[in-house]
Design a protein around this motif. Structure first.
Motif, PDB file in Angstrom:
ATOM      1  N   TRP A  67      28.387 -54.984  10.749  1.00 11.10           N
ATOM      2  CA  TRP A  67      28.630 -54.339   9.457  1.00 11.10           C
ATOM      3  C   TRP A  67      29.604 -53.171   9.608  1.00 11.10           C
ATOM      4  CZ3 TRP A  67      28.442 -49.607   7.241  1.00 11.10           C
ATOM      5  CH2 TRP A  67      28.437 -49.561   5.852  1.00 11.10           C
ATOM      6  N   TYR A  69      32.450 -50.422   7.016  1.00 11.53           N
ATOM      7  CA  TYR A  69      32.721 -49.952   5.651  1.00 11.53           C
ATOM      8  C   TYR A  69      33.764 -50.869   5.029  1.00 11.53           C
ATOM      9  CZ  TYR A  69      30.197 -46.002   7.347  1.00 11.53           C
ATOM     10  OH  TYR A  69      29.209 -45.237   7.899  1.00 11.53           O
ATOM     11  N   PHE A  94      37.951 -45.494   9.174  1.00 15.44           N
ATOM     12  CA  PHE A  94      38.041 -44.033   9.139  1.00 15.44           C
ATOM     13  C   PHE A  94      38.704 -43.460  10.387  1.00 15.44           C
ATOM     14  CE2 PHE A  94      34.774 -44.552   5.885  1.00 15.44           C
ATOM     15  CZ  PHE A  94      35.281 -43.700   4.914  1.00 15.44           C
ATOM     16  N   HIS A 242      40.749 -39.340  10.032  1.00  9.09           N
ATOM     17  CA  HIS A 242      39.571 -39.405   9.164  1.00  9.09           C
ATOM     18  C   HIS A 242      39.934 -38.926   7.758  1.00  9.09           C
ATOM     19  CE1 HIS A 242      37.332 -38.275  13.154  1.00  9.09           C
ATOM     20  NE2 HIS A 242      37.932 -39.443  13.225  1.00  9.09           N
ATOM     21  N   THR A 246      39.862 -40.806   4.085  1.00  4.95           N
ATOM     22  CA  THR A 246      39.112 -40.239   2.956  1.00  4.95           C
ATOM     23  C   THR A 246      40.028 -40.069   1.746  1.00  4.95           C
ATOM     24  OG1 THR A 246      37.593 -39.095   4.446  1.00  4.95           O
ATOM     25  CG2 THR A 246      37.779 -38.202   2.224  1.00  4.95           C
ATOM     26  N   ASP A 265      32.986 -53.893  -3.201  1.00  4.38           N
ATOM     27  CA  ASP A 265      32.416 -52.743  -2.503  1.00  4.38           C
ATOM     28  C   ASP A 265      33.531 -51.685  -2.509  1.00  4.38           C
ATOM     29  OD1 ASP A 265      31.904 -51.054  -0.331  1.00  4.38           O
ATOM     30  OD2 ASP A 265      31.358 -52.665   1.044  1.00  4.38           O
ATOM     31  N   LYS A 266      33.189 -50.437  -2.849  1.00  2.00           N
ATOM     32  CA  LYS A 266      34.249 -49.414  -2.994  1.00  2.00           C
ATOM     33  C   LYS A 266      34.990 -49.141  -1.678  1.00  2.00           C
ATOM     34  CE  LYS A 266      33.264 -46.784  -7.117  1.00  2.00           C
ATOM     35  NZ  LYS A 266      31.914 -46.505  -7.640  1.00  2.00           N
ATOM     36  N   ASP A 267      34.297 -49.305  -0.557  1.00  2.00           N
ATOM     37  CA  ASP A 267      34.960 -49.063   0.728  1.00  2.00           C
ATOM     38  C   ASP A 267      36.023 -50.112   1.045  1.00  2.00           C
ATOM     39  OD1 ASP A 267      33.916 -46.617   1.873  1.00  2.00           O
ATOM     40  OD2 ASP A 267      31.987 -47.627   1.963  1.00  2.00           O
TER      41      ASP A 267
ATOM     42  N   ALA B 116      33.420 -38.950   8.415  1.00  2.00           N
ATOM     43  CA  ALA B 116      33.641 -38.990   6.961  1.00  2.00           C
ATOM     44  C   ALA B 116      32.369 -39.351   6.215  1.00  2.00           C
ATOM     45  CB  ALA B 116      34.719 -40.037   6.654  1.00  2.00           C
ATOM     46  N   ALA B 117      32.326 -38.934   4.950  1.00  2.00           N
ATOM     47  CA  ALA B 117      31.295 -39.410   4.022  1.00  2.00           C
ATOM     48  C   ALA B 117      31.882 -40.654   3.360  1.00  2.00           C
ATOM     49  CB  ALA B 117      30.997 -38.338   2.994  1.00  2.00           C
ATOM     50  N   THR B 118      31.068 -41.668   3.137  1.00  2.00           N
ATOM     51  CA  THR B 118      31.614 -42.943   2.658  1.00  2.00           C
ATOM     52  C   THR B 118      31.003 -43.378   1.317  1.00  2.00           C
ATOM     53  OG1 THR B 118      29.998 -44.502   3.537  1.00  2.00           O
ATOM     54  CG2 THR B 118      31.596 -43.613   5.110  1.00  2.00           C
ATOM     55  N   TYR B 119      31.576 -44.429   0.758  1.00  2.00           N
ATOM     56  CA  TYR B 119      31.086 -44.979  -0.510  1.00  2.00           C
ATOM     57  C   TYR B 119      29.855 -45.860  -0.305  1.00  2.00           C
ATOM     58  CZ  TYR B 119      35.471 -43.288  -2.388  1.00  2.00           C
ATOM     59  OH  TYR B 119      36.498 -42.469  -2.771  1.00  2.00           O
ATOM     60  N   ALA B 120      29.537 -46.142   0.959  1.00  2.00           N
ATOM     61  CA  ALA B 120      28.412 -47.036   1.235  1.00  2.00           C
ATOM     62  C   ALA B 120      27.113 -46.368   0.814  1.00  2.00           C
ATOM     63  CB  ALA B 120      28.389 -47.390   2.714  1.00  2.00           C
ATOM     64  N   ILE B 137      26.050 -43.063   3.155  1.00  2.00           N
ATOM     65  CA  ILE B 137      26.116 -43.272   4.602  1.00  2.00           C
ATOM     66  C   ILE B 137      27.304 -42.448   5.121  1.00  2.00           C
ATOM     67  CG2 ILE B 137      26.353 -44.993   6.442  1.00  2.00           C
ATOM     68  CD1 ILE B 137      23.955 -45.593   4.706  1.00  2.00           C
ATOM     69  N   VAL B 138      27.119 -41.831   6.274  1.00  2.00           N
ATOM     70  CA  VAL B 138      28.237 -41.088   6.869  1.00  2.00           C
ATOM     71  C   VAL B 138      28.700 -41.806   8.142  1.00  2.00           C
ATOM     72  CG1 VAL B 138      27.611 -38.867   5.878  1.00  2.00           C
ATOM     73  CG2 VAL B 138      26.678 -39.483   8.106  1.00  2.00           C
ATOM     74  N   ASP B 139      30.008 -41.776   8.366  1.00  2.00           N
ATOM     75  CA  ASP B 139      30.592 -42.453   9.526  1.00  2.00           C
ATOM     76  C   ASP B 139      30.604 -41.491  10.707  1.00  2.00           C
ATOM     77  OD1 ASP B 139      31.858 -44.278  11.122  1.00  2.00           O
ATOM     78  OD2 ASP B 139      33.833 -44.010  10.235  1.00  2.00           O
TER      79      ASP B 139
END
Lengths: 476, 140
Positions: A67, A69, A94, A242, A246, A265-267, B116-120, B137-139
Motif C-alpha cells: 500500500w 499514497y 513524498f 517532501h 505537499t 483517492d485524493k493522493d 508529510a501529512a497526507t490525504y489518506a 495518515i502521516v508519511d
C-alpha cells in the motif's frame, strides 16, 4: 474482489483484465508465495492507476508492492502526453528521487576485519543522520537554485567528489528540465541545512560485504568480487522533496477537479502533462531529483573522508546511483513505434537493459546496475537490467523488501536495544540515536527480500549479480 | 462532554494521528500532540518558545492538512519539537501558537522524521455526538 480475477500469464507474472473504470490491465510480477500474501489494497490502488487518463499498456505492480499514497509502492505507470496523459505527484511520492547509491571501497573483508567498530563510530560521527541532524554545508538561497539545476554536478563543483563519479549516476548526475522557480520558498527553506543529510525512517548508510556472486560475467563488468567491501547509501531529496509533493498534491487536486479527472483517492492527485500545473510539477520534480543527487553526492564525499582517515588503501568509486521515486520522460516502443512517455516509478527501480543509449559505454554490454536495498539484518542485492524488462515493464523492477508490518506493530514486538544486540551477535553493528527508530526498522518488519529479488529475476525484469550482507548500518 | 484526547493508530506502512475535542480547534491541537508523539515522547518536550502559525482554507479537511503541514515546516526549518498548542478560529481559518524547544538528540531520542501529512484517511469533522475529530495518515 480482485484476487479471483488474477490470471497467471507466465512465470511470476499475473494479469487482471480491465473492468469498471480501468483503461488498461493490471500486471503484477510475483511468485505464488508473494501473490498469496499480496495486500488486496495493492490491486485496488493499481486499478485506480489503471483508470487514469492516457495510461499506456498496463498498470504494473512489482514483487515488493504494498500500500502507498495514491499509487501503490512498487507501482509503475506510463502516460502518453498526446493522449491526454497525466503526471501525478502521488505517482512519484513524498520523497522525490529517493534512491540508492552503491560504492566500491577498493577494500576486501580481510582488510577491515577487526576494526569495524572504529569505522562504525567514525561514520556515525561524520554522517548527519536522524531527526534534528544538520549538514555542515549551508546552501544559501542564492546557491539553492544552482543546486536544483546542477544536481550531483553542482556538488562536484563545490568540491564534493570527482567528475568521474557523474557518469555512474542516472542522467549523468544532472537531471535536465529542472525549474527551480516552480519550487516554493518553503521547500527551499526546508533544504538550507539538509544537503548532505541522511534523513530518518528506512534511510541508511551501510558498509556491506559481497557475500555471494550469481553471475561471474556481470560481477566482473560491475567490478565486484566475493568479499569486496561496498557502501550503500539510501536516501532522497529530504525536506525539499517532501514540500514539493505537499504543495503540488494540493494544486493537482484542484486541477483534476477542473479537468473532470475522477480521482478514486485524493493522493492520486494528477494534472494533464500538457497543463500549466503539470508542466510546473515536472519542472519542480526534476529540481527535486537534482536535490537528491546532490545530497547523495555529498554523503559519498563524507564517506570517502571517513574511509581515508582509517584506510590509506581505500579508493571509493561509484558503482551506480539509481532513484526509485521518479517520473521520467523516456522513449519506449508501443505497437512498433517509438513514443515519448512519462514513466512514473514509485518504489520501483529503473532497470534498463544492455545497449540502452542512456548507459555509459562501460555498462553498455552488461545493462544498468540495479540496486536493491534490503533490511539492516538481511541482505541487499545488485542486479542488472535486461532486454526483456524493457518490454515487460518499461525497464522497471522492484526496489527493496517492502514493509510487511506497521511501525506500531514492530515496536510492540521488538525493543530497539534487543534488535541491536541480536544483530551484534550476527556481526552487524547498528548505529542509531533512537531505540524506537531501530525497532520500527527491525528486519522482521519487512518482506523477505530474497523472495522479492528471485521473483524479479524469474519474471525477467532483472538478473541477479551479487548479494551484499551488512556489517555496519548507520541508521537515519 | 468527552475529554479532549489524542491517539496514534496503526497503518500498514505508516502511522495515523487523531485528535478529538469539543471544538474543531481543540481536535486540531490534540492531533498536533499526536504528531509530536510519532517523533518522540511528548513528556520530554518542554514548551519553552512559541511559534505563530496561521492557516486559511475553506474546507475543514484541507485546513487540518494545512495545520499539520505548517507544523512540519516549522519543525524542519527551526529544528524544533512542539508540545503545547493554543488555537483560535479566525475568519476563514485558524491562528495558532505552538510551544516547544530545539531538538536535542540525546535527550529526545527522536525515532523518526515525519515527511508529510497526507490525504489518506483524512477527516476533520463534527461527529454525531457534537464533538470534533481530526485525523490523517502521516508519511514517515
Amino acid at each position: 474482489m480482485f484476487a479471483e480475477k488474477l490470471k497467471k500469464r507466465g512465470e511470476a507474472q499475473w494479469e487482471i483484465a480491465p473492468f469498471g473504470k480501468m483503461r488498461v490491465p493490471i500486471i503484477i510480477f510475483a511468485d505464488e508465495g508473494l501473490i498469496r500474501d499480496m495486500d488486496e489494497q495493492v490491486y485496488q490502488q493499481a486499478a485506480n492507476v489503471a483508470a487514469l487518463p492516457g495510461i499506456v499498456k498496463a498498470s504494473y505492480a512489482m514483487p515488493d508492492a504494498h500500500w502507498g499514497y495514491g499509487f501503490p509502492i512498487g507501482g509503475v505507470g506510463a502516460f502518453d502526453p498526446d493522449a491526454g496523459g497525466v503526471i501525478s505527484a502521488g505517482g512519484v511520492g513524498f520523497d522525490i528521487s529517493c534512491g540508492v547509491r552503491s560504492l566500491h571501497t577498493g577494500l576486501t573483508y580481510d582488510q577491515i576485519k577487526g576494526n569495524e567498530k572504529e569505522l562504525a563510530d567514525l561514520l556515525a560521527r561524520r554522517i548527519p543522520a536522524g531527526v534534528g541532524s544538520e549538514s555542515k554545508l549551508r546552501v544559501t538561497s542564492l546557491e539553492m537554485d544552482d543546486m536544483l539545476q546542477g544536481g550531483a554536478l553542482w556538488a562536484v563543483e563545490q568540491g564534493y567528489g570527482h567528475r568521474a563519479d557523474l557518469r555512474r549516476i542516472e542522467e549523468n548526475g544532472r537531471m535536465l528540465g529542472a525549474e527551480p522557480r516552480y519550487v516554493s520558498d518553503h521547500a527551499k527553506q526546508r533544504q538550507e541545512k539538509e544537503v548532505g543529510t541522511l534523513g530518518s525512517g528506512n534511510h541508511y548508510l551501510e558498509v556491506q560485504r559481497v557475500a555471494a556472486v550469481y553471475s561471474d560475467d556481470l560481477a566482473k563488468a560491475f567490478g565486484l568480487a566475493l568479499n569486496d567491501i561496498m557502501v550503500m547509501i539510501h536516501c532522497g531529496s529530504r525536506g525539499l522533496g517532501h514540500q514539493i509533493a505537499t504543495d503540488y498534491l494540493a494544486k493537482m487536486i484542484k486541477v483534476a477537479r477542473e479537468e473532470g479527472i475522477e480521482l478514486a483517492d485524493k493522493d492520486l492527485a494528477c494534472a494533464p502533462i500538457k497543463s500549466e500545473v503539470g508542466k510546473q510539477y515536472y519542472g519542480a520534480m526534476c529540481a527535486g531529483i537534482n536535490c537528491a543527487l546532490a545530497n547523495r553526492q555529498v554523503l559519498m564525499h563524507l564517506t570517502r573522508e571517513a574511509f581515508a582517515q582509517i584506510y590509506s588503501r581505500a579508493n571509493l568509486t561509484l558503482l551506480y546511483d539509481v532513484s526509485h521515486n521518479t517520473c521520467k520522460v523516456e522513449e519506449h516502443e508501443i505497437d512498433g513505434h517509438k513514443k515519448k512517455l512519462y514513466v512514473h516509478r514509485k518504489g520501483a527501480t529503473r532497470a534498463f537493459g544492455p545497449g540502452h543509449p542512456s548507459l555509459p559505454e562501460d555498462l553498455q554490454a552488461s545493462g544498468q546496475p540495479v540496486l536493491i536495498g534490503g533490511t539492516m539484518g538481511t541482505a541487499s542485492f545488485i542486479l542488472a537490467g535486461t532486454t526483456e524488462g524493457m518490454t515487460l515493464s518499461f525497464g522497471s523492477c522492484c526496489h527493496g523488501a517492502g514493509r510487511a508490518m506497521s511501525r506500531s506493530q514492530a515496536t510492540k514486538r521488538w525493543h530497539g536495544k534487543d534488535v541491536v544486540m541480536h544483530l551484534a551477535q550476527k556481526g552487524i553493528i547498528i548505529k542509531g540515536a533512537s531505540p524506537r527508530g531501530i525497532a520500527e526498522e527491525a528486519p522482521g518488519a519487512y518482506k523477505d527480500v530474497t523472495a522479492v529479488v528471485n521473483a524479479t529475476e524469474i519474471a525477467g525484469l532483472a538478473r541477479k549479480v551479487a548479494r551484499l550482507e551488512p556489517l555496519i548500518c548507520v541508521k537515519g | 462532554m468527552a475529554e479532549a484526547r489524542w491517539e496514534l493508530y496503526s497503518h500498514p506502512s505508516d502511522i495515523g494521528v487523531r485528535g478529538l475535542g469539543a471544538t474543531r480547534e481543540e481536535a486540531f491541537a490534540q492531533a498536533a500532540l499526536a504528531l509530536t508523539s510519532v517523533i518522540t515522547d511528548l513528556a520530554k518536550v518542554q514548551p519553552k518558545e512559541a511559534v505563530e502559525i496561521e492557516c486559511k482554507e475553506q474546507d475543514n479537511d484541507l485546513l487540518f492538512l494545512c495545520w499539520l503541514s505548517s507544523l512540519l515546516y516549522e519543525m524542519d526549518t527551526r529544528r524544533m519539537l512542539f508540545s503545547r498548542f493554543e488555537i483560535e478560529a479566525i475568519e476563514g481559518g485558524i491562528k495558532a501558537r505552538a510551544w516547544g524547544e530545539p531538538v536535542e538528540v540525546a535527550r529526545h531520542e527522536p525515532a523518526v522524521e515525519v515527511k508529510a501529512a497526507t490525504y489518506a484517511d483524512l477527516k476533520a469533522e463534527r461527529q454525531s455526538d457534537g464533538t470534533w475529530i481530526a485525523q490523517c495518515i502521516v508519511d514517515v
